[in-house]
Design a protein around this motif. Structure first.
Motif, PDB file in Angstrom:
ATOM      1  N   ALA A  18     107.667  56.710   7.875  1.00 20.36           N
ATOM      2  CA  ALA A  18     108.593  55.611   8.768  1.00 20.36           C
ATOM      3  C   ALA A  18     108.699  57.186   9.094  1.00 20.36           C
ATOM      4  O   ALA A  18     109.915  57.598   8.606  1.00 20.36           O
ATOM      5  CB  ALA A  18     108.931  55.036   7.745  1.00 20.36           C
ATOM      6  N   PRO A  19     108.860  57.286  10.002  1.00 20.23           N
ATOM      7  CA  PRO A  19     109.323  57.923  11.015  1.00 20.23           C
ATOM      8  C   PRO A  19     110.998  57.754  11.180  1.00 20.23           C
ATOM      9  O   PRO A  19     111.135  56.573  12.229  1.00 20.23           O
ATOM     10  CB  PRO A  19     108.887  58.133  12.803  1.00 20.23           C
ATOM     11  CG  PRO A  19     107.813  56.370  12.380  1.00 20.23           C
ATOM     12  CD  PRO A  19     107.552  56.572  10.976  1.00 20.23           C
ATOM     13  N   SER A  20     112.222  58.608  11.413  1.00 20.02           N
ATOM     14  CA  SER A  20     113.506  57.894  11.313  1.00 20.02           C
ATOM     15  C   SER A  20     113.977  59.163  12.379  1.00 20.02           C
ATOM     16  O   SER A  20     115.018  58.822  12.530  1.00 20.02           O
ATOM     17  CB  SER A  20     113.892  58.402   9.955  1.00 20.02           C
ATOM     18  OG  SER A  20     114.569  59.303   9.491  1.00 20.02           O
ATOM     19  N   ASP A  21     113.284  60.101  12.576  1.00 21.66           N
ATOM     20  CA  ASP A  21     113.965  60.536  13.719  1.00 21.66           C
ATOM     21  C   ASP A  21     114.918  60.490  15.264  1.00 21.66           C
ATOM     22  O   ASP A  21     115.890  60.867  15.996  1.00 21.66           O
ATOM     23  CB  ASP A  21     113.091  61.794  13.723  1.00 21.66           C
ATOM     24  CG  ASP A  21     111.918  61.174  15.057  1.00 21.66           C
ATOM     25  OD1 ASP A  21     111.351  61.465  16.027  1.00 21.66           O
ATOM     26  OD2 ASP A  21     110.723  60.876  13.860  1.00 21.66           O
ATOM     27  N   ILE A  36     102.215  52.978   9.822  1.00 21.28           N
ATOM     28  CA  ILE A  36     103.264  53.438  10.427  1.00 21.28           C
ATOM     29  C   ILE A  36     104.961  52.364  10.496  1.00 21.28           C
ATOM     30  O   ILE A  36     104.811  50.688  10.873  1.00 21.28           O
ATOM     31  CB  ILE A  36     103.835  53.717  12.034  1.00 21.28           C
ATOM     32  CG1 ILE A  36     102.432  55.176  12.121  1.00 21.28           C
ATOM     33  CG2 ILE A  36     104.799  54.861  12.609  1.00 21.28           C
ATOM     34  CD1 ILE A  36     102.616  55.440  13.160  1.00 21.28           C
ATOM     35  N   MET A  37     105.640  52.353   9.611  1.00 23.14           N
ATOM     36  CA  MET A  37     106.881  51.999   9.797  1.00 23.14           C
ATOM     37  C   MET A  37     108.039  52.442  10.668  1.00 23.14           C
ATOM     38  O   MET A  37     108.215  53.073   9.713  1.00 23.14           O
ATOM     39  CB  MET A  37     107.607  51.142   8.317  1.00 23.14           C
ATOM     40  CG  MET A  37     108.827  51.010   8.212  1.00 23.14           C
ATOM     41  SD  MET A  37     109.852  50.723   6.660  1.00 23.14           S
ATOM     42  CE  MET A  37     108.757  49.483   6.291  1.00 23.14           C
ATOM     43  N   SER A  38     108.069  52.252  11.885  1.00 27.26           N
ATOM     44  CA  SER A  38     108.908  53.135  12.371  1.00 27.26           C
ATOM     45  C   SER A  38     110.381  52.859  12.295  1.00 27.26           C
ATOM     46  O   SER A  38     111.070  51.228  12.669  1.00 27.26           O
ATOM     47  CB  SER A  38     108.792  52.422  14.014  1.00 27.26           C
ATOM     48  OG  SER A  38     109.434  53.073  14.496  1.00 27.26           O
ATOM     49  N   GLU A  40     103.989  49.941  21.841  1.00 31.90           N
ATOM     50  CA  GLU A  40     103.001  49.848  23.068  1.00 31.90           C
ATOM     51  C   GLU A  40     102.338  51.870  21.846  1.00 31.90           C
ATOM     52  O   GLU A  40     100.710  51.675  22.377  1.00 31.90           O
ATOM     53  CB  GLU A  40     103.168  50.205  23.999  1.00 31.90           C
ATOM     54  CG  GLU A  40     103.860  49.111  24.616  1.00 31.90           C
ATOM     55  CD  GLU A  40     104.646  49.793  26.359  1.00 31.90           C
ATOM     56  OE1 GLU A  40     104.403  51.478  25.877  1.00 31.90           O
ATOM     57  OE2 GLU A  40     104.760  48.827  26.776  1.00 31.90           O
ATOM     58  N   GLU A  41     102.758  52.545  20.647  1.00 31.37           N
ATOM     59  CA  GLU A  41     102.174  53.623  20.410  1.00 31.37           C
ATOM     60  C   GLU A  41     102.098  52.811  19.203  1.00 31.37           C
ATOM     61  O   GLU A  41     101.573  54.064  18.598  1.00 31.37           O
ATOM     62  CB  GLU A  41     104.005  54.396  20.790  1.00 31.37           C
ATOM     63  CG  GLU A  41     104.316  55.053  21.969  1.00 31.37           C
ATOM     64  CD  GLU A  41     105.514  56.127  21.509  1.00 31.37           C
ATOM     65  OE1 GLU A  41     105.777  55.983  19.992  1.00 31.37           O
ATOM     66  OE2 GLU A  41     106.360  56.387  22.658  1.00 31.37           O
ATOM     67  N   GLY A  42     101.725  51.987  18.861  1.00 32.93           N
ATOM     68  CA  GLY A  42     100.970  52.009  17.478  1.00 32.93           C
ATOM     69  C   GLY A  42     101.964  51.120  15.951  1.00 32.93           C
ATOM     70  O   GLY A  42     101.212  51.658  15.270  1.00 32.93           O
ATOM     71  N   ALA A  43     103.079  51.086  16.276  1.00 32.23           N
ATOM     72  CA  ALA A  43     103.501  51.005  14.847  1.00 32.23           C
ATOM     73  C   ALA A  43     102.741  49.560  14.644  1.00 32.23           C
ATOM     74  O   ALA A  43     102.531  48.322  15.488  1.00 32.23           O
ATOM     75  CB  ALA A  43     104.705  51.440  15.091  1.00 32.23           C
TER      76      ALA A  43
END
Length: 326
Positions: free
Chosen positions: A163-166, A189-191, A239-242
Motif C-alpha cells: 500500500a504505497p502512501s507517499d 497494490i492498494m493505492s 491506469e498504472e495498475g492499482a
C-alpha cells in the motif's frame, strides 16, 4: 378523493423490521487492523496519543494478528519503526527491519490472514519526508526506485498486498513493474490514491516517529479544498495498475469517497485515521459520548458512503461488538 396518510415509521417500529429494510450493514470482514512494529523482542508499549494502540515487536505482533484472525477481521496493515535512519531511508527495504520480520512471522503463523504493508519512506528517513531530497525539495522521480525496492522487500517477506502512501507521481507503476519483473504477479497494490495533507494525522506521526523535520507535506499530499483533483489521482493510479483505491482520511472526506466509488469499479478503501480515533477516545474518557455507539455509527457511515474496506484502529473493538450483536 382521500389521500392516504404516509407513515414511514411503519418500517421502524421493531428491531426485526429495521433489520429487514436496512440499506447498509457492517461486518468484521469489512475491517483492516493497523499494526506498529518496533525492533526487539517481547515489546508491547502504549502509544500515549492513541489509547488502546501499541508498539509491538514482531513476536508480539503475531499474537495480536491471531486475535485479529479469530475475530473474523481478514487483514492487518503493517507499519514499522526502524532500528536506524538515514537520508535515503534504506532501512525501509532492509530484510532485517521490523516490517519484513513481522510479515514473515505473521504469514508463517497465520497463512490465511491477509498481510498488507505500508510503503513509504517518512519513518525511515532522518528528515521525515516521504522521498529523496534535493535541498529542501522532495524529488519525485528519484524516489520511485526506492519505493519499488521497499515494496519488493515486503513481497519477498511474504506480504499479500502493498500500500504505497507517499503520494509520489508514478509510484504505482514503478511498484507494479518491479513486482512483476521479480515474479510477484499476485501481490496486489492498494493505492493511497487520494491522500490529503490533513491535520488528522498528528497522533500517527507520534506513533510512527514520522513527523517531517522541516516544512510540511503540502507539495505532495492533496489540498483539502479539492475533490475533482482526487478523481484525477485515482484515475492515474487505475491506469498504472492499482487493484484497490483508498481515500484518506475517512470522516471529513466522505463526499470524496462517494465520488471515487461512483467513478471507478475497483474496490474502495478508506482509512479511519489516528486523529479521528484519538478524538473519540478522548471524548469517551471524559464521559462525553457513548463510545460503542459512536464508533459503530462512524464506521457504518463509511460503508454508506461507498467504502468496501475500512482501515481502523477501532477494528478489534468493533469486531467484538459485532460478534456480541450476532
Amino acid at each position: 378523493m382521500n389521500v392516504p396518510f404516509i407513515r414511514p415509521r411503519r418500517l421502524r417500529v421493531s428491531a426485526g423490521i429495521r433489520r429487514m429494510v436496512r440499506e447498509n450493514t457492517l461486518q468484521a470482514a469489512d475491517l483492516v487492523y493497523p499494526l506498529f512494529i518496533v525492533p526487539g523482542e517481547n515489546i508491547e508499549e502504549d502509544i500515549a496519543s492513541m489509547p488502546g494502540v501499541y508498539h509491538f515487536s514482531a513476536d508480539k505482533a503475531v499474537e495480536v494478528a491471531r486475535k485479529v484472525y479469530e475475530l473474523g477481521i481478514p487483514a492487518v496493515l503493517v507499519f514499522g519503526l526502524p532500528a536506524y535512519k538515514d537520508e535515503q531511508g534504506s532501512s525501509a527495504w532492509d530484510m532485517h527491519s521490523p516490517v519484513q520480520q513481522a510479515v514473515s512471522r505473521i504469514k508463517e503463523a497465520l497463512p490465511e490472514l491477509t498481510v498488507i504493508t505500508d510503503v513509504c519512506l517518512c519513518q525511515y528517513t532522518t528528515h521525515g519526508h516521504c522521498g529523496m531530497l534535493h535541498g529542501h525539495k522532495v524529488d519525485n522521480d528519484s524516489t520511485l526506485e526506492l519505493l519499488a525496492k521497499t515494496a519488493l522487500s515486503h513481497a519477498r517477506a511474504g506480504a499479500d498486498m502493498v500500500a504505497p502512501s507517499d503520494m509520489m507521481d508514478g509510484r504505482v507503476l514503478a511498484i507494479r513493474q518491479m513486482l512483476d519483473q521479480q515474479g510477484f504477479h499476485d501481490v496486489a497494490i492498494m493505492s493511497y490514491a487520494v491522500k490529503y495533507a490533513s491535520a488528522f494525522y498528528g497522533p500517527f506521526r507520534d506513533a510512527a516517529d514520522s513527523a517531517p523535520q522541516f516544512g510540511d507535506r503540502k507539495s505532495y499530499q492533496m489540498d483539502p479544498a479539492n475533490a475533482r483533483e482526487g478523481l484525477r489521482e485515482a484515475a492515474l493510479d487505475v491506469e498504472e495498475g492499482a487493484d484497490i483505491l483508498m481515500v484518506k482520511p475517512a470522516m471529513t472526506y466522505l463526499d470524496v469517497v462517494r465520488q471515487v466509488k461512483d467513478s471507478f469499479d475497483l474496490p474502495m478503501a478508506v482509512y479511519n485515521v489516528s486523529g479521528e480515533y484519538a478524538m473519540v477516545k478522548a471524548a469517551a474518557a471524559n464521559g462525553w459520548i457513548d463510545e460503542r455507539r459512536m464508533v459503530m455509527e462512524m464506521l457504518l457511515s463509511m460503508k454508506r458512503s461507498g467504502a468496501d474496506i475500512i482501515i481502523t484502529y477501532h477494528a478489534l473493538d468493533a469486531a467484538q461488538w459485532l460478534k456480541e450483536e450476532a
